[in-house]
Motif scaffolding. Structure first.
Motif, PDB file in Angstrom:
ATOM      1  N   ALA A 115      48.651  41.466  41.136  1.00 40.04           N
ATOM      2  CA  ALA A 115      47.412  42.133  41.571  1.00 40.04           C
ATOM      3  C   ALA A 115      47.222  43.497  40.890  1.00 40.04           C
ATOM      4  O   ALA A 115      46.118  43.789  40.412  1.00 40.04           O
ATOM      5  CB  ALA A 115      47.378  42.257  43.098  1.00 40.04           C
ATOM      6  N   LEU A 126      41.612  46.687  44.192  1.00 38.07           N
ATOM      7  CA  LEU A 126      42.831  46.507  44.974  1.00 38.07           C
ATOM      8  C   LEU A 126      42.965  47.676  45.943  1.00 38.07           C
ATOM      9  O   LEU A 126      42.793  48.828  45.549  1.00 38.07           O
ATOM     10  CB  LEU A 126      44.035  46.460  44.017  1.00 38.07           C
ATOM     11  CG  LEU A 126      45.426  46.330  44.613  1.00 38.07           C
ATOM     12  CD1 LEU A 126      45.583  45.018  45.363  1.00 38.07           C
ATOM     13  CD2 LEU A 126      46.466  46.425  43.485  1.00 38.07           C
ATOM     14  N   VAL A 135      42.772  42.317  47.996  1.00 32.14           N
ATOM     15  CA  VAL A 135      42.256  42.318  46.634  1.00 32.14           C
ATOM     16  C   VAL A 135      40.925  41.569  46.628  1.00 32.14           C
ATOM     17  O   VAL A 135      40.714  40.645  47.421  1.00 32.14           O
ATOM     18  CB  VAL A 135      43.288  41.672  45.661  1.00 32.14           C
ATOM     19  CG1 VAL A 135      43.549  40.213  46.007  1.00 32.14           C
ATOM     20  CG2 VAL A 135      42.890  41.849  44.218  1.00 32.14           C
TER      21      VAL A 135
END
Length: 138
Positions: A115, A126, A135
């Motif tokens: 991520a 994020l 996310v």
């Protein structure tokens, strides 16, 4: 956005990123010489790797999802919560039919490392809270 030192994302010039809560630093780079091509993560002395296609596949999945998705970080072998990025990254229903992680025993923590890489590449937003981060695709 995470505190980032921009490298080129290659083995000799990795990106230096932080985990979503901004508590730990790790190195990440693309290694297209591996078969399959890999996204390599170095955390201290531990090296993890995920199929490089995970970046495109996760972004496409998040775009289709169309909303925030919890990260749900978990080590390999630990249960994951359905509806999280971590669960998707090891699900039989994803495009590779299982784990994106390449090194047995170190195939978890996908959401923790992939991520922030997606964020660096400008593909997602994020969250950076102490816990329960999410996310969302851009």
């Amino acid at each position: 956005m995470t505190d980032v030192t921009f490298g080129s994302g290659l083995p000799d010039d990795p990106w230096i990123l932080k985990t979503p809560p901004l508590t730990s630093e790790f190195l990440v780079w693309k290694d297209e010489t591996q078969d399959p091509a890999a996204l390599v993560v170095q955390v201290g002395k531990t090296r993890l790797s995920y199929q490089l296609r995970a970046l495109d596949d996760a972004h496409a999945m998040l775009r289709a999802h169309g909303d925030w998705m919890p990260l749900g970080n978990a080590d390999e072998g630990k249960p994951t919560k359905e509806g999280t990025l971590e669960h998707w990254a090891r699900s039989a229903d994803n495009p590779v039919g299982g784990y994106y992680g390449l090194r047995k025993g170190y195939r978890g923590r996908f959401a923790n490392y992939v991520a922030p890489t997606l964020e660096l590449l400008g593909l997602v937003t994020l969250e950076h809270n102490a816990r329960n981060n999410r996310v969302r695709a851009l």
